[in-house]
Design a protein around this motif. Structure first.
Motif, PDB file in Angstrom:
ATOM      1  N   LEU A 234       5.628  13.894  -6.154  1.00 54.95           N
ATOM      2  CA  LEU A 234       4.840  14.894  -5.420  1.00 54.95           C
ATOM      3  C   LEU A 234       5.496  15.275  -4.091  1.00 54.95           C
ATOM      4  O   LEU A 234       4.951  16.053  -3.319  1.00 54.95           O
ATOM      5  CB  LEU A 234       3.420  14.352  -5.143  1.00 54.95           C
ATOM      6  CG  LEU A 234       2.565  14.011  -6.371  1.00 54.95           C
ATOM      7  CD1 LEU A 234       1.261  13.350  -5.954  1.00 54.95           C
ATOM      8  CD2 LEU A 234       2.263  15.286  -7.175  1.00 54.95           C
ATOM      9  N   GLY A 235       6.653  14.677  -3.798  1.00 55.27           N
ATOM     10  CA  GLY A 235       7.348  14.980  -2.540  1.00 55.27           C
ATOM     11  C   GLY A 235       6.686  14.313  -1.341  1.00 55.27           C
ATOM     12  O   GLY A 235       6.670  14.875  -0.245  1.00 55.27           O
ATOM     13  N   ASP A 236       6.147  13.095  -1.531  1.00 59.12           N
ATOM     14  CA  ASP A 236       5.493  12.336  -0.447  1.00 59.12           C
ATOM     15  C   ASP A 236       4.560  13.235   0.389  1.00 59.12           C
ATOM     16  O   ASP A 236       4.796  13.452   1.587  1.00 59.12           O
ATOM     17  CB  ASP A 236       6.533  11.692   0.495  1.00 59.12           C
ATOM     18  CG  ASP A 236       7.407  10.665  -0.217  1.00 59.12           C
ATOM     19  OD1 ASP A 236       7.017  10.185  -1.292  1.00 59.12           O
ATOM     20  OD2 ASP A 236       8.470  10.342   0.329  1.00 59.12           O
ATOM     21  N   PRO A 237       3.500  13.778  -0.221  1.00 61.75           N
ATOM     22  CA  PRO A 237       2.678  14.752   0.519  1.00 61.75           C
ATOM     23  C   PRO A 237       1.914  14.140   1.691  1.00 61.75           C
ATOM     24  O   PRO A 237       1.503  12.979   1.646  1.00 61.75           O
ATOM     25  CB  PRO A 237       1.690  15.251  -0.544  1.00 61.75           C
ATOM     26  CG  PRO A 237       1.597  14.148  -1.532  1.00 61.75           C
ATOM     27  CD  PRO A 237       2.955  13.507  -1.557  1.00 61.75           C
ATOM     28  N   LEU A 238       1.756  14.959   2.713  1.00 56.25           N
ATOM     29  CA  LEU A 238       0.953  14.578   3.871  1.00 56.25           C
ATOM     30  C   LEU A 238      -0.494  14.415   3.405  1.00 56.25           C
ATOM     31  O   LEU A 238      -1.008  15.264   2.674  1.00 56.25           O
ATOM     32  CB  LEU A 238       1.061  15.734   4.874  1.00 56.25           C
ATOM     33  CG  LEU A 238       0.782  15.518   6.336  1.00 56.25           C
ATOM     34  CD1 LEU A 238       1.656  14.424   6.919  1.00 56.25           C
ATOM     35  CD2 LEU A 238       1.017  16.837   7.086  1.00 56.25           C
TER      36      LEU A 238
ATOM     37  N   ILE B 250       0.877  -1.188   0.000  1.00 56.06           N
ATOM     38  CA  ILE B 250       0.000   0.000   0.000  1.00 56.06           C
ATOM     39  C   ILE B 250       0.915   1.239   0.000  1.00 56.06           C
ATOM     40  O   ILE B 250       1.749   1.375   0.886  1.00 56.06           O
ATOM     41  CB  ILE B 250      -0.910   0.004   1.256  1.00 56.06           C
ATOM     42  CG1 ILE B 250      -1.759  -1.269   1.295  1.00 56.06           C
ATOM     43  CG2 ILE B 250      -1.771   1.266   1.305  1.00 56.06           C
ATOM     44  CD1 ILE B 250      -2.552  -1.448   2.585  1.00 56.06           C
ATOM     45  N   PRO B 251       0.779   2.125  -1.007  1.00 51.25           N
ATOM     46  CA  PRO B 251       1.751   3.225  -1.133  1.00 51.25           C
ATOM     47  C   PRO B 251       1.510   4.394  -0.166  1.00 51.25           C
ATOM     48  O   PRO B 251       1.367   5.548  -0.567  1.00 51.25           O
ATOM     49  CB  PRO B 251       1.598   3.659  -2.597  1.00 51.25           C
ATOM     50  CG  PRO B 251       0.178   3.329  -2.917  1.00 51.25           C
ATOM     51  CD  PRO B 251      -0.192   2.115  -2.110  1.00 51.25           C
TER      52      PRO B 251
ATOM     53  N   ILE C 213       1.577  10.786  17.899  1.00 53.27           N
ATOM     54  CA  ILE C 213       1.099  11.424  16.663  1.00 53.27           C
ATOM     55  C   ILE C 213       1.295  10.463  15.487  1.00 53.27           C
ATOM     56  O   ILE C 213       2.353   9.853  15.356  1.00 53.27           O
ATOM     57  CB  ILE C 213       1.882  12.733  16.422  1.00 53.27           C
ATOM     58  CG1 ILE C 213       1.597  13.702  17.581  1.00 53.27           C
ATOM     59  CG2 ILE C 213       1.529  13.354  15.077  1.00 53.27           C
ATOM     60  CD1 ILE C 213       2.631  14.764  17.732  1.00 53.27           C
ATOM     61  N   PHE C 214       0.252  10.336  14.672  1.00 49.16           N
ATOM     62  CA  PHE C 214       0.335   9.485  13.480  1.00 49.16           C
ATOM     63  C   PHE C 214       0.128  10.373  12.256  1.00 49.16           C
ATOM     64  O   PHE C 214      -0.908  11.029  12.148  1.00 49.16           O
ATOM     65  CB  PHE C 214      -0.758   8.399  13.506  1.00 49.16           C
ATOM     66  CG  PHE C 214      -0.636   7.468  14.681  1.00 49.16           C
ATOM     67  CD1 PHE C 214       0.094   6.291  14.582  1.00 49.16           C
ATOM     68  CD2 PHE C 214      -1.241   7.767  15.896  1.00 49.16           C
ATOM     69  CE1 PHE C 214       0.222   5.435  15.668  1.00 49.16           C
ATOM     70  CE2 PHE C 214      -1.120   6.927  16.985  1.00 49.16           C
ATOM     71  CZ  PHE C 214      -0.389   5.753  16.871  1.00 49.16           C
ATOM     72  N   ASP C 215       1.118  10.396  11.375  1.00 44.89           N
ATOM     73  CA  ASP C 215       0.979  11.120  10.104  1.00 44.89           C
ATOM     74  C   ASP C 215       0.858  10.090   8.990  1.00 44.89           C
ATOM     75  O   ASP C 215       1.467   9.017   9.066  1.00 44.89           O
ATOM     76  CB  ASP C 215       2.242  11.932   9.788  1.00 44.89           C
ATOM     77  CG  ASP C 215       2.351  13.215  10.595  1.00 44.89           C
ATOM     78  OD1 ASP C 215       1.314  13.717  11.054  1.00 44.89           O
ATOM     79  OD2 ASP C 215       3.487  13.703  10.734  1.00 44.89           O
ATOM     80  N   LEU C 216       0.122  10.427   7.946  1.00 45.69           N
ATOM     81  CA  LEU C 216       0.081   9.585   6.746  1.00 45.69           C
ATOM     82  C   LEU C 216       0.654  10.407   5.596  1.00 45.69           C
ATOM     83  O   LEU C 216       0.320  11.590   5.452  1.00 45.69           O
ATOM     84  CB  LEU C 216      -1.360   9.202   6.386  1.00 45.69           C
ATOM     85  CG  LEU C 216      -2.162   8.410   7.418  1.00 45.69           C
ATOM     86  CD1 LEU C 216      -3.586   8.179   6.903  1.00 45.69           C
ATOM     87  CD2 LEU C 216      -1.495   7.077   7.732  1.00 45.69           C
ATOM     88  N   CYS C 217       1.527   9.797   4.797  1.00 45.39           N
ATOM     89  CA  CYS C 217       2.052  10.462   3.605  1.00 45.39           C
ATOM     90  C   CYS C 217       1.841   9.548   2.413  1.00 45.39           C
ATOM     91  O   CYS C 217       2.015   8.327   2.522  1.00 45.39           O
ATOM     92  CB  CYS C 217       3.545  10.728   3.734  1.00 45.39           C
ATOM     93  SG  CYS C 217       3.962  11.850   5.065  1.00 45.39           S
TER      94      CYS C 217
END
Ligand code: UDP
Length: 238
Positions: free
Chosen positions: A127-131, A87-88, A117-121
């Motif tokens: 696209l610069g691995d956007p948030l 899953i990308p 804290i959980f971020d998804l990118c």
């Protein structure tokens, strides 16, 4: 298990097919890259150290109820892993504020928030691995809300196990990045490396950086530091 052909070459790893349909061999390289390949170097012994560290951590997670793609270490630089449908999405788990979050929100590195804290990118170098957020991931058809719930649960469990382990090694687990894949039986498994390239690790006594920031920020002693992380983990896992 015999390695057959190279099926993927990434910045720090090579992936080979094997004579079994549901297994691949992942080989760690000595290459270090940062800032989307702008900064590059070869660091002697890095492949071996990353393979050893990742194998120890993934095997520890497997034994403690967090399913990962890791099967076994096959030689000093290679791991046998399950084949998954990747899953990308990058999941970043943060226990301490650092790196891009400190920069983006204008807060000092080192602050310890009360929550995890959980971020998804989105994994997209173009696209610069956007948030992104949960809704974006669902809209893009990459995972369902239920999948995301499971992903957060696995990430939180992996985090508490890893925080505990690193603590015993005198290391603070500041943050780390993991990715997921769907195994043949449809279950979600953690399918990524766990190394000083993908984790921020600070020495508890000295505050010294023990991770890829040594390379990113030209702090020196990259090889020695990766070796020290491997040594400390191997001692606590004995
Ligand atoms: N990370 C990673 N791959 C990425 C982005 C981040 O392994 O493509 C790791 C990074 O090493 C750190 C954590 O995820 O341990 C959080 O990274 P951050 O968002 O702060 O980005 P950075 O400023 O480190 O690129």
């Amino acid at each position: 298990m015999r390695e057959l052909e190279l099926i993927y070459e990434g910045k720090s790893k090579l992936i080979y097919s094997t004579d079994s349909n549901d297994r691949v061999v992942i080989r760690f390289k000595d290459d270090a890259t940062a800032f989307y390949n702008i900064k590059r170097a070869k660091i002697e012994n890095k492949g071996k150290m990353c393979c050893a560290i990742s194998s120890m951590l993934l095997s520890y997670l497997n034994k403690n109820g967090v399913n990962t793609h890791f099967v076994e270490q096959v030689d000093a630089e290679s791991q046998l892993c399950r084949v998954v449908e990747h899953i990308p999405i990058e999941v970043i788990v943060r226990n301490v504020i650092a790196g891009s979050m400190a920069k983006r929100l204008g807060i000092n590195e080192g602050i310890v928030p009360e929550n995890t804290i959980f971020d998804l990118c989105l994994r997209s170098a173009d696209l610069g691995d956007p948030l992104v957020n949960d809704h974006h991931v669902v809209a893009l058809g990459l995972a369902s809300y239920e999948d995301l719930q499971t992903i957060y649960e696995i990430s939180a469990k992996a985090n508490s196990l890893l925080v505990d382990l690193f603590n015993k090694a005198g290391i603070q687990l500041v943050d780390f990045k993991i990715e997921f894949g769907r195994a043949e039986d449809g279950t979600l498994v953690l399918a990524d490396e766990l190394t000083p390239d993908t984790c921020r690790l600070w020495d508890i006594d000295s505050g010294e950086r023990m991770d890829k920031d040594r390379f990113r920020r030209d702090l020196g002693r990259v090889r020695e530091t990766y070796e020290e992380v491997a040594k400390r983990l191997s001692n606590v896992l004995k």
